[in-house]
Structure formats: C-alpha cells, structure tokens
Write a protein that holds these residues in place. Sequence first.
Motif, PDB file in Angstrom:
ATOM      1  N   MET A  34       0.827  -1.204   0.000  1.00 12.04           N
ATOM      2  CA  MET A  34       0.000   0.000   0.000  1.00 12.04           C
ATOM      3  C   MET A  34       0.863   1.257   0.000  1.00 12.04           C
ATOM      4  O   MET A  34       0.556   2.240  -0.688  1.00 12.04           O
ATOM      5  CB  MET A  34      -0.949  -0.028   1.199  1.00 12.04           C
ATOM      6  CG  MET A  34      -1.992  -1.144   1.100  1.00 12.04           C
ATOM      7  SD  MET A  34      -2.977  -1.387   2.591  1.00 12.04           S
ATOM      8  CE  MET A  34      -3.980   0.083   2.582  1.00 12.04           C
ATOM      9  N   ASP A  35       1.966   1.234   0.759  1.00 12.92           N
ATOM     10  CA  ASP A  35       2.886   2.372   0.766  1.00 12.92           C
ATOM     11  C   ASP A  35       3.509   2.574  -0.613  1.00 12.92           C
ATOM     12  O   ASP A  35       3.676   3.707  -1.066  1.00 12.92           O
ATOM     13  CB  ASP A  35       3.986   2.151   1.809  1.00 12.92           C
ATOM     14  CG  ASP A  35       3.475   2.296   3.233  1.00 12.92           C
ATOM     15  OD1 ASP A  35       2.406   2.901   3.425  1.00 12.92           O
ATOM     16  OD2 ASP A  35       4.143   1.785   4.156  1.00 12.92           O
ATOM     17  N   ALA A  36       3.860   1.462  -1.272  1.00 11.49           N
ATOM     18  CA  ALA A  36       4.444   1.552  -2.615  1.00 11.49           C
ATOM     19  C   ALA A  36       3.439   2.113  -3.611  1.00 11.49           C
ATOM     20  O   ALA A  36       3.792   2.909  -4.495  1.00 11.49           O
ATOM     21  CB  ALA A  36       4.918   0.165  -3.064  1.00 11.49           C
ATOM     22  N   LYS A  77      -7.860  -4.775   2.549  1.00 11.82           N
ATOM     23  CA  LYS A  77      -7.373  -3.770   3.504  1.00 11.82           C
ATOM     24  C   LYS A  77      -7.976  -2.399   3.183  1.00 11.82           C
ATOM     25  O   LYS A  77      -8.353  -1.642   4.101  1.00 11.82           O
ATOM     26  CB  LYS A  77      -5.853  -3.703   3.453  1.00 11.82           C
ATOM     27  CG  LYS A  77      -5.229  -2.731   4.443  1.00 11.82           C
ATOM     28  CD  LYS A  77      -5.463  -3.146   5.883  1.00 11.82           C
ATOM     29  CE  LYS A  77      -4.664  -4.371   6.248  1.00 11.82           C
ATOM     30  NZ  LYS A  77      -4.724  -4.674   7.692  1.00 11.82           N
ATOM     31  N   ALA A  78      -8.085  -2.074   1.892  1.00 10.81           N
ATOM     32  CA  ALA A  78      -8.681  -0.799   1.500  1.00 10.81           C
ATOM     33  C   ALA A  78     -10.147  -0.735   1.920  1.00 10.81           C
ATOM     34  O   ALA A  78     -10.639   0.306   2.370  1.00 10.81           O
ATOM     35  CB  ALA A  78      -8.556  -0.602  -0.011  1.00 10.81           C
ATOM     36  N   ALA A  79     -10.842  -1.864   1.789  1.00  9.39           N
ATOM     37  CA  ALA A  79     -12.247  -1.910   2.201  1.00  9.39           C
ATOM     38  C   ALA A  79     -12.373  -1.703   3.705  1.00  9.39           C
ATOM     39  O   ALA A  79     -13.310  -1.054   4.178  1.00  9.39           O
ATOM     40  CB  ALA A  79     -12.868  -3.238   1.799  1.00  9.39           C
ATOM     41  N   GLN A  80     -11.422  -2.239   4.459  1.00  6.72           N
ATOM     42  CA  GLN A  80     -11.427  -2.035   5.915  1.00  6.72           C
ATOM     43  C   GLN A  80     -11.248  -0.560   6.257  1.00  6.72           C
ATOM     44  O   GLN A  80     -11.881  -0.037   7.181  1.00  6.72           O
ATOM     45  CB  GLN A  80     -10.330  -2.871   6.560  1.00  6.72           C
ATOM     46  CG  GLN A  80     -10.564  -4.370   6.521  1.00  6.72           C
ATOM     47  CD  GLN A  80      -9.373  -5.159   7.038  1.00  6.72           C
ATOM     48  OE1 GLN A  80      -8.549  -4.660   7.809  1.00  6.72           O
ATOM     49  NE2 GLN A  80      -9.247  -6.397   6.603  1.00  6.72           N
ATOM     50  N   LEU A  81     -10.355   0.112   5.516  1.00  8.90           N
ATOM     51  CA  LEU A  81     -10.149   1.542   5.751  1.00  8.90           C
ATOM     52  C   LEU A  81     -11.424   2.327   5.468  1.00  8.90           C
ATOM     53  O   LEU A  81     -11.789   3.235   6.209  1.00  8.90           O
ATOM     54  CB  LEU A  81      -9.012   2.058   4.859  1.00  8.90           C
ATOM     55  CG  LEU A  81      -7.602   1.581   5.194  1.00  8.90           C
ATOM     56  CD1 LEU A  81      -6.607   2.080   4.146  1.00  8.90           C
ATOM     57  CD2 LEU A  81      -7.182   2.040   6.582  1.00  8.90           C
ATOM     58  N   LEU A  82     -12.099   1.958   4.373  1.00  3.61           N
ATOM     59  CA  LEU A  82     -13.345   2.632   4.030  1.00  3.61           C
ATOM     60  C   LEU A  82     -14.408   2.365   5.088  1.00  3.61           C
ATOM     61  O   LEU A  82     -15.137   3.269   5.503  1.00  3.61           O
ATOM     62  CB  LEU A  82     -13.836   2.161   2.666  1.00  3.61           C
ATOM     63  CG  LEU A  82     -15.134   2.784   2.154  1.00  3.61           C
ATOM     64  CD1 LEU A  82     -14.988   4.292   1.998  1.00  3.61           C
ATOM     65  CD2 LEU A  82     -15.548   2.153   0.833  1.00  3.61           C
ATOM     66  N   LEU A  83     -14.484   1.124   5.536  1.00  2.00           N
ATOM     67  CA  LEU A  83     -15.471   0.764   6.550  1.00  2.00           C
ATOM     68  C   LEU A  83     -15.248   1.549   7.835  1.00  2.00           C
ATOM     69  O   LEU A  83     -16.207   1.960   8.504  1.00  2.00           O
ATOM     70  CB  LEU A  83     -15.398  -0.734   6.837  1.00  2.00           C
ATOM     71  CG  LEU A  83     -16.449  -1.310   7.796  1.00  2.00           C
ATOM     72  CD1 LEU A  83     -17.849  -1.103   7.231  1.00  2.00           C
ATOM     73  CD2 LEU A  83     -16.197  -2.792   8.039  1.00  2.00           C
ATOM     74  N   SER A  84     -13.985   1.793   8.182  1.00  2.00           N
ATOM     75  CA  SER A  84     -13.687   2.549   9.399  1.00  2.00           C
ATOM     76  C   SER A  84     -14.204   3.976   9.318  1.00  2.00           C
ATOM     77  O   SER A  84     -14.443   4.625  10.341  1.00  2.00           O
ATOM     78  CB  SER A  84     -12.170   2.551   9.669  1.00  2.00           C
ATOM     79  OG  SER A  84     -11.479   3.342   8.716  1.00  2.00           O
ATOM     80  N   LYS A  85     -14.374   4.484   8.094  1.00  2.17           N
ATOM     81  CA  LYS A  85     -14.916   5.829   7.920  1.00  2.17           C
ATOM     82  C   LYS A  85     -16.440   5.823   7.885  1.00  2.17           C
ATOM     83  O   LYS A  85     -17.083   6.776   8.317  1.00  2.17           O
ATOM     84  CB  LYS A  85     -14.380   6.453   6.621  1.00  2.17           C
ATOM     85  CG  LYS A  85     -12.882   6.736   6.636  1.00  2.17           C
ATOM     86  CD  LYS A  85     -12.458   7.383   5.336  1.00  2.17           C
ATOM     87  CE  LYS A  85     -10.979   7.731   5.380  1.00  2.17           C
ATOM     88  NZ  LYS A  85     -10.692   8.769   6.405  1.00  2.17           N
ATOM     89  N   LEU A  86     -17.019   4.743   7.359  1.00  2.93           N
ATOM     90  CA  LEU A  86     -18.467   4.694   7.198  1.00  2.93           C
ATOM     91  C   LEU A  86     -19.208   4.299   8.469  1.00  2.93           C
ATOM     92  O   LEU A  86     -20.271   4.846   8.771  1.00  2.93           O
ATOM     93  CB  LEU A  86     -18.829   3.720   6.071  1.00  2.93           C
ATOM     94  CG  LEU A  86     -18.395   4.120   4.662  1.00  2.93           C
ATOM     95  CD1 LEU A  86     -18.742   3.023   3.668  1.00  2.93           C
ATOM     96  CD2 LEU A  86     -19.038   5.431   4.234  1.00  2.93           C
ATOM     97  N   LEU A  87     -18.668   3.339   9.210  1.00  3.67           N
ATOM     98  CA  LEU A  87     -19.391   2.814  10.378  1.00  3.67           C
ATOM     99  C   LEU A  87     -19.733   3.872  11.426  1.00  3.67           C
ATOM    100  O   LEU A  87     -20.832   3.842  11.978  1.00  3.67           O
ATOM    101  CB  LEU A  87     -18.598   1.679  11.024  1.00  3.67           C
ATOM    102  CG  LEU A  87     -18.715   0.314  10.335  1.00  3.67           C
ATOM    103  CD1 LEU A  87     -17.907  -0.733  11.090  1.00  3.67           C
ATOM    104  CD2 LEU A  87     -20.174  -0.130  10.238  1.00  3.67           C
ATOM    105  N   PRO A  88     -18.830   4.816  11.729  1.00  7.46           N
ATOM    106  CA  PRO A  88     -19.181   5.823  12.744  1.00  7.46           C
ATOM    107  C   PRO A  88     -20.420   6.630  12.397  1.00  7.46           C
ATOM    108  O   PRO A  88     -21.077   7.184  13.285  1.00  7.46           O
ATOM    109  CB  PRO A  88     -17.933   6.716  12.803  1.00  7.46           C
ATOM    110  CG  PRO A  88     -16.815   5.832  12.360  1.00  7.46           C
ATOM    111  CD  PRO A  88     -17.425   4.960  11.304  1.00  7.46           C
ATOM    112  N   GLN A  89     -20.755   6.703  11.102  1.00  7.26           N
ATOM    113  CA  GLN A  89     -21.922   7.482  10.702  1.00  7.26           C
ATOM    114  C   GLN A  89     -23.221   6.855  11.197  1.00  7.26           C
ATOM    115  O   GLN A  89     -24.242   7.529  11.308  1.00  7.26           O
ATOM    116  CB  GLN A  89     -21.967   7.626   9.175  1.00  7.26           C
ATOM    117  CG  GLN A  89     -20.693   8.181   8.559  1.00  7.26           C
ATOM    118  CD  GLN A  89     -20.240   9.479   9.190  1.00  7.26           C
ATOM    119  OE1 GLN A  89     -21.060  10.322   9.561  1.00  7.26           O
ATOM    120  NE2 GLN A  89     -18.938   9.650   9.340  1.00  7.26           N
ATOM    121  N   LEU A  90     -23.185   5.563  11.489  1.00 12.19           N
ATOM    122  CA  LEU A  90     -24.391   4.887  11.978  1.00 12.19           C
ATOM    123  C   LEU A  90     -24.747   5.282  13.404  1.00 12.19           C
ATOM    124  O   LEU A  90     -25.911   5.240  13.792  1.00 12.19           O
ATOM    125  CB  LEU A  90     -24.205   3.367  11.909  1.00 12.19           C
ATOM    126  CG  LEU A  90     -24.294   2.708  10.536  1.00 12.19           C
ATOM    127  CD1 LEU A  90     -24.047   1.218  10.668  1.00 12.19           C
ATOM    128  CD2 LEU A  90     -25.652   2.956   9.909  1.00 12.19           C
TER     129      LEU A  90
END
Length: 233
Positions: A34-36, A77-90
């Motif tokens: 991901m860093d690369a 891993k990218a989906a996990q990052l996205l989920l971490s942003k979406l879940l708090p909205q609930l």
Amino acid sequence: MNEGPVKPKGSRGRSARWAEHRVQRREELIEAAMDAIREHGAGVSIATIAAQAGVTKPVLYRHFTDRADLQRAVSDKAAQLLLSKLLPQLGVERAPTERIRSIVEAFLAGAEEEPELWRFVVHNPGGEAASDVVAHNISLVAGLLTATLVDELRARNMDAGGAEAWAYGLAGMVYTAGDWWLQRRTMSRAALTDYLTSLIWGGLVGVLGERPADKPESDEPPLRLVAGEDQKG
C-alpha cells in the motif's frame, strides 16, 4: 486403537508460532504494498512493491500466489479503511437527509484521501479481484443506506421490502459517480456530495409520497441541471 504418531507438544507450539508469524508477515507485506502504491502510483510493479518491503520477488510470492492474490489482499485492507470511515456514521443521531449526506461524504472522502490506492484496486487488471472490491464497497454503502431507508419507511408504516434493492441501486450510483469524479475533478467534493444527497433524498421523498416534516420545502433550492440566468453569457 492406533491413531498414528502424536506430535510432541513443542512441535505443535512451533507450528502455531510459525503460522502466526506468516500471518503477521503477510500483513506487513500488504502494508508495504500500500505504501508503494501511494508513492509510485497505481501502476506500480511487483518488483517495486518487493523493494519497498525489503524483500525479493520470490520471497514476496511465498506469501502471495500472484499479482491478483496481492491485489485481493490490498483490496480487503482498503475496504477495511473505508469501513472505518463509514461505520461511525451509523452511531450519530441525525435527520435522515443529514445521515445520507454524511454517508456520501465519508465515502467520497475515503476515495479522495487514497486516490492511487483506489485506482489500484478498481482499475488495474485483476479479474475477480477488482470485481470483488467493487462489490464489497458497494455493499458497505448499501448497508448504511438501507438502514436509513428502512427507518423512514417504517416510521410512516410503509412497506420496507424494497429498501435494500433501492439502497443497492443508490450505492452503485454513489460508487460510479465517485469514481467518475476522482478521474475528472470537474467539481468540488462538497458540490458532488450535495448533488448526490439531493438526488438520493429526492428519490426517497418520491417513495414516501410526501415531503418529510424535517425537510421543509424552503430549506434548499431545487437541484439545477442547467445553468441559471445569472450564469449565462
């Protein structure tokens, strides 16, 4: 009854530690990949990813069968990052239109913050890998929109049976519009968020058959699809 040789306890412990080490090492390699991607772009080569991780290509391929396997791992891993942003909205109490806006905004922000990562998992050839991450990300947004639709319909004693189908349609719209916007950047993220929120909310109002009490008609101007008089000439 002979059940075969029993592995010594020490051997079982070493096997468990080795399996744990392999899982940890794979995670480290995913992070390096991901860093690369962030540094060198979505078209980064496997050789560059290996160099970023401080290993050779053969060592990298001990943990990933091929590029598609690596792409799937990065996609997860990218989906996990996205989920971490979406879940708090609930967990935040908001008016329905603001809840929709927050979901759209969080999704677009996630794409904007990781543009090369987005391009790598969505646009790079990868067979099922790219399809998997698209489907997964759409399902994340659809799940959040479904909750909003169900709440609104049930609050009015209306049939919520179509909520998930509508949510998937809306999520696909947000996903493809976000992808288009990330490539073109013809408007600000805030403007796209407003457009998509207006369109989604307008559809929900149409399903409800009335304008909800928390969204008076005078709150926002109607969505303009053409330039106004003040923008001509």
